[in-house]
Design an enzyme around this catalytic site. Structure first.
Site, PDB file in Angstrom:
ATOM      1  N   ILE B 117      98.371  94.865 105.645  1.00 45.27           N
ATOM      2  CA  ILE B 117      97.951  94.304 106.938  1.00 45.27           C
ATOM      3  C   ILE B 117      97.108  93.060 106.720  1.00 45.27           C
ATOM      4  O   ILE B 117      97.279  92.046 107.365  1.00 45.27           O
ATOM      5  CB  ILE B 117      97.174  95.349 107.776  1.00 45.27           C
ATOM      6  CG1 ILE B 117      98.070  96.527 108.129  1.00 45.27           C
ATOM      7  CG2 ILE B 117      96.627  94.699 109.045  1.00 45.27           C
ATOM      8  CD1 ILE B 117      97.361  97.670 108.826  1.00 45.27           C
ATOM      9  N   GLY B 118      96.198  93.165 105.788  1.00 42.50           N
ATOM     10  CA  GLY B 118      95.376  91.983 105.568  1.00 42.50           C
ATOM     11  C   GLY B 118      94.358  92.198 104.470  1.00 42.50           C
ATOM     12  O   GLY B 118      94.103  93.320 104.034  1.00 42.50           O
ATOM     13  N   GLY B 121      87.075  90.387 104.102  1.00 42.71           N
ATOM     14  CA  GLY B 121      85.909  90.140 103.270  1.00 42.71           C
ATOM     15  C   GLY B 121      85.553  91.345 102.434  1.00 42.71           C
ATOM     16  O   GLY B 121      85.219  91.235 101.260  1.00 42.71           O
ATOM     17  N   VAL B 125      93.415  95.961 103.724  1.00 37.63           N
ATOM     18  CA  VAL B 125      93.879  96.903 104.735  1.00 37.63           C
ATOM     19  C   VAL B 125      95.391  97.040 104.614  1.00 37.63           C
ATOM     20  O   VAL B 125      96.126  96.048 104.612  1.00 37.63           O
ATOM     21  CB  VAL B 125      93.515  96.439 106.159  1.00 37.63           C
ATOM     22  CG1 VAL B 125      93.821  97.536 107.154  1.00 37.63           C
ATOM     23  CG2 VAL B 125      92.057  96.046 106.244  1.00 37.63           C
ATOM     24  N   ASP B 234      78.479  93.415 111.484  1.00 33.94           N
ATOM     25  CA  ASP B 234      79.465  92.342 111.314  1.00 33.94           C
ATOM     26  C   ASP B 234      80.371  92.278 112.546  1.00 33.94           C
ATOM     27  O   ASP B 234      81.594  92.311 112.427  1.00 33.94           O
ATOM     28  CB  ASP B 234      80.258  92.582 110.029  1.00 33.94           C
ATOM     29  CG  ASP B 234      81.050  91.340 109.602  1.00 33.94           C
ATOM     30  OD1 ASP B 234      80.724  90.237 110.091  1.00 33.94           O
ATOM     31  OD2 ASP B 234      81.986  91.482 108.808  1.00 33.94           O
TER      32      ASP B 234
END
Lengths: 204, 744
Positions: B117-118, B121, B125, B234
């Site tokens: 997914i990605g 930082g 995922v 965050d």
């Protein structure tokens, strides 16, 4: 270590916003912290240290217009004197009437001040530190994470090269190369700044 | 190309350090360096001499201890994402075990990984399929650089378990926290949709209603976490996921920022940008829930304008901006944004946490109320928005959040004295009772106050005096508003309400002790006094008591005389004589049967429905008298005078203002109107009998009904018997005009 408090002085903000050129802004970025920390280290409370910082920068701004580089004497040394005097003045005002401290606190501006040269070298050291940090932050994005990590762990965290190499899966020499690469950039960044700032002083 | 055992030239070393070699060359050079210490030290020299290295080492060593750690842990946006992804994938290959299904990448625990997914930082995922429950999940794991830190791994697990305990529709649910091949991971709800970050990137600013709707959901999600003591740390658009089907906002990645913070000292593996960080985070100060509110404000800001509130090319610049600058008002960039929303964002993004809202749930409530109004503006009234920064001092609404009750004697000398002097019954519960209300701090926002949430306290003190033997009340206060009305019982009660802008109750009590309130009875007269101690008057603290009100209830027939050195005075429903004086303030009085006398310097006076004679005086203010049965004497040195429906004699005098008088009933006595430079306007009801005598030195007179048979002298003097004549109506002005007309 004391951090510069959140509220930036309007003057400083104004200086930074005026079209004083890049060198000047960078100067502020670096020196503001140095002056503030020095003032704190001299026993001033945050609010007073802020005032001193503001006053020094104000003086700096005026002086930078008329700075005669050819007259000799470094700008840094001059800056230190201004900072020191203003910090001492503020401290004196605050402590007027108070019993002089026998240890620490007051002695540095009493009859027997700590050796000027020593203080100046502390100031200079703080400046170098701020300068390196500033330059490091500026160049960071130009490196691959691994290179940066190798540099940081070696130079800042003072880890042994072998350990770094093992953790990052690099050869020992790559760690050296990484350090050299980042430091070379840092060096040229510092040199660029110092050169531009000197020019800024001359031009003004 | 050099061979491995051939030492390197300076030029080659330079090229190496500058990163100018191609991969092959570099590999070969590196290979040589591995075995040649000499070349290594020459390479060092290419960068700087021994002295320079010494300086660099001492300047950089342990930099982090003297510099804010959070400063260093924040990465810049210009990170080489591809590099990051490549590293992540390489890491994944090692980590993910073999899979039985050739169409899938591999397996983590019982989950089949189906895609990436990605890479963020904090971690990677993955999208994975949970075959047992037949659903997709998102699997999050730490980035390799972080995963190698024991501290980070522990923190990751601990935070994840805490977050897993949050069950809220606006928080991405965590299904499992587990380890796979020694690496911790979280399996969480797979959100089919996009992040707010992507939404903003693709569509730009959102519609106000959409912002409010998603904002309320985000706030609810944060509130649920805060209720469990979890701070997100965050909050940013990339961590807000928007579910496609229902467009529901889910907050994700709680607490992960902390994992990153604690485990790293550098940027490479770290959270995106400080663009949404709070000032306290930027400074490395302990951040609490209100830090999330700041970030949430920044997210709302981004939703309004399509970009983050703070932008800077450099990290330091960014941190500085977050801490020191106020972003442009969203309405300047996007005029479609309603004022209240801009105000809400401003309030959330206050630099000082105490100036923000109290909680995420408060913000959610505000947004929900606004949504209701936006959706049906005609049926749902606009919410009060008392939290908005005020530009003027506002009357303070008084929702009681906390209430303290204590006996007066322990705190207030004045009350105790009054009680003793009057020997009033002591068993009355209300007597001498002090209550302190903490006003909703958000309510009482005064423009010049230091912060929005400077605590507001209200101290109420009630004193009562038996009134059976009293015929007169004499009141003198050195500052404060006075309010009078009738008491149903035969007693005088005084409610003293002091309002404080102050830190806590203790200080309020201390100040209240320096504001003395005393009542003493002498010869059927109650003398009531309130004044500040000199010391308090002179100190800055006096401004902490920003408002004092005296609310008096008096037996109807009592005669009243009251003086305040500064404040408004109002009185109603009294049968005795009333004499009021204020050194600066307005006077309002109505339904009084006795004689009325009121005086103020600077303020306005308004009097209505009086039976007795009225005598009012102000310097500079306006006077308005209506429905007076007795005579009226109104004097102002600069203001206007308006008199209507007065039966008795009227004497209206003003230095420079205008006078308007409406005579509606047949007067029984003469009226004298005089102004130095103003205009006089008199309305006279049809059929009234009056002897007119109007005069102006420099102006003109308009008297339509007098022009036919009255004596005229260049229109500056009119004498006329109206309807056969009666009491005199004298109107005189120096420079102004006089206009007589028929009152309708």
């Amino acid at each position: 270590m004391n951090q510069l408090p959140k509220t930036r002085h309007s003057l400083v903000a104004r200086l930074a916003d005026t079209d004083n050129g890049k060198a000047w802004n960078e100067f502020l970025e670096i020196y503001e912290q140095v002056i503030y920390r020095y003032a704190c280290s001299r026993g001033l409370q945050a609010a007073d240290a802020e005032n001193v910082t503001q006053q020094v920068l104000e003086a700096v701004m005026l002086k930078s217009r008329t700075w005669d580089a050819s007259a000799g004497g470094s700008f840094g040394a001059w800056l230190f004197r201004v900072t020191r005097n203003l910090a001492a003045k503020t401290w004196n005002e605050r402590e007027k009437g108070a019993v002089p401290l026998s240890d620490g606190g007051g002695s540095w501006l009493a009859d027997e001040p700590s050796p000027l040269a020593e203080e100046q070298s502390i100031f200079q050291f703080e400046y170098r530190k701020a300068l390196f940090h500033w330059a490091a932050m500026r160049v960071r994005d130009r490196f691959a994470p691994q290179t940066w990590d190798a540099f940081w762990q070696g130079m800042v965290q003072l880890r042994a090269p072998d350990q770094i190499a093992e953790d990052l899966g690099l050869s020992r020499s790559s760690v050296y190369v990484a350090k050299c690469r980042v430091l070379r950039r840092i060096r040229s960044e510092i040199e660029r700044f110092e050169h531009e700032f000197a020019q800024h002083l001359e031009v003004d | 190309m050099k061979t491995a055992n051939q030492c390197l030239s300076d030029a080659l070393l330079d090229a190496l350090v500058e990163g100018e070699l191609n991969a092959n060359e570099e590999a070969s050079v590196q290979h040589h360096l591995d075995s040649c210490d000499d070349c290594c030290s020459r390479m060092r020299e290419r960068v700087g001499d021994g002295q320079w290295w010494k300086e660099a080492e001492s300047s950089l060593a342990e930099l982090e201890s003297s510099w804010n750690p959070s400063t260093l842990s924040v990465g810049a946006r210009t990170q080489d994402d591809r590099q990051l992804t490549a590293t992540a994938i390489a890491h994944l290959e090692q980590w993910i075990g073999p899979t039985d299904d050739p169409t899938k990448f591999g397996r983590i625990g019982s989950y089949e990984v189906v895609g990436l997914i990605g890479v963020g930082g904090a971690g990677i995922v993955l999208k994975a399929f949970d075959a047992r429950l037949h659903r997709f999940v998102a699997i999050k794991t730490l980035l390799p650089a972080l995963a190698s830190s024991v501290l980070a791994r522990r923190r990751f697990e601990r935070e994840s378990r805490a977050v897993a305990a949050i069950s809220h529709e606006n928080v991405v649910p965590i299904y499992a926290v587990d380890t796979h091949n020694g690496h911790p991971y979280i399996a969480m709800h797979y959100v089919d949709g996009q992040s707010l970050q992507r939404r903003l990137h693709e569509h730009g600013p959102l519609e106000p209603l959409e912002i409010a709707r998603l904002g309320a959901q985000i706030a609810r999600g944060l509130a649920a976490a805060h209720a469990q003591g979890i701070i997100h740390r965050d909050v940013k658009p990339a961590n807000i996921l928007l579910e496609r089907a229902v467009d529901r906002a889910l907050v994700s990645d709680f607490g992960l920022a902390r994992v990153v913070d604690e485990a790293t000292t550098h940027s490479s593996a770290v959270t995106g940008t400080p663009q949404y960080m709070s000032p306290e985070q930027c400074q490395g100060v302990t951040a609490d829930q209100r830090s999330d509110l700041f970030s949430f404000g920044s997210v709302l800001y981004a939703m309004c304008v399509g970009r983050a509130p703070f932008r800077s090319d450099t990290l330091m610049g960014m941190l500085r901006k977050v801490c020191e600058t106020t972003p442009r008002d969203v309405r300047e960039i996007n005029p479609d944004i309603p004022k209240w929303l801009a105000g809400l964002i401003t309030r959330l993004m206050q630099k000082h946490p105490e100036d923000r809202f109290k909680s995420a749930s408060q913000v959610a409530e505000i947004l929900e109320a606004e949504i209701a109004h936006m959706q049906s503006p005609s049926t749902v009234v606009a919410p009060p928005r008392e939290w908005l920064p005020k530009t003027d001092a506002q009357p303070i609404a008084t929702p009681t959040l906390r209430r303290f009750v204590m006996p007066a004697a322990t705190t207030l000398l004045g009350a105790a004295l009054a009680v003793a002097a009057l020997q009033v019954q002591t068993d009355k519960p209300s007597q001498g009772e002090i209550t302190i209300n903490r006003l909703d701090s958000g309510q009482a926002v005064i423009a010049k106050a230091k912060g929005y949430n400077e605590a507001k306290l209200e101290m109420r003190e009630v004193m009562t005096f038996a009134a059976d033997s009293l015929s007169e009340v004499d009141i003198r206060v050195d500052a404060g508003n006075l309010q009078f009305s009738t008491h149903p019982k035969d007693e005088v009660s005084v409610e003293v309400v002091r309002k404080f802008k102050i830190e806590d109750e203790t200080e309020a009590k201390r100040l209240a002790e320096q504001h003395r309130v005393e009542g003493v009875v002498r010869d059927a007269k109650l003398v009531f006094e309130a004044k500040m101690d000199e010391a308090l008057k002179k100190s800055k603290d006096r401004h902490k008591i920003y408002n004092v009100n005296f609310i008096f209830k008096l037996p109807e027939t009592i005669n009243l005389e009251a003086l305040t050195a500064g404040g408004n005075v109002s009185a109603a429903d009294l049968a005795g004589n009333v004499k009021l004086k204020t050194a600066g303030g307005n006077v309002a009085l109505k339904d009084v049967q006795g004689a009325v006398s009121a005086e103020t310097s600077g303020g306005n006076i308004k009097i209505g429905n009086t039976t007795g004679d009225v005598k009012v005086k102000t310097s500079g203010g306006n006077i308005d008298v209506g429905e007076a049965q007795g005579s009226v004497e109104a004097t102002t040195s600069g203001g206007n005078v308006h008199v209507s429906e007065v039966q008795g004699t009227i004497v209206a005098t003003t230095g420079g203002g205008n006078v308007s008088v409406q005579i509606t009933k047949q007067p029984e006595a003469d009226c004298v109107i005089s102004t130095g430079a103003g205009n006089i306007q008199v309305g006279i009801a049809k059929g009234l009998k009056l002897s007119l005598d109007c005069k102006t030195s420099l102006g003109r007179i308009q008297a339509p009904f007098a022009s036919s048979d009255g004596k005229k002298k260049q229109n500056t003097h009119v004498i006329h018997e109206l309807n056969g004549g009666g009491p005199k109506l004298v109107a005189k002005t120096g420079a102004g005009n006089v206009a007589l007309s028929e009152h309708k």
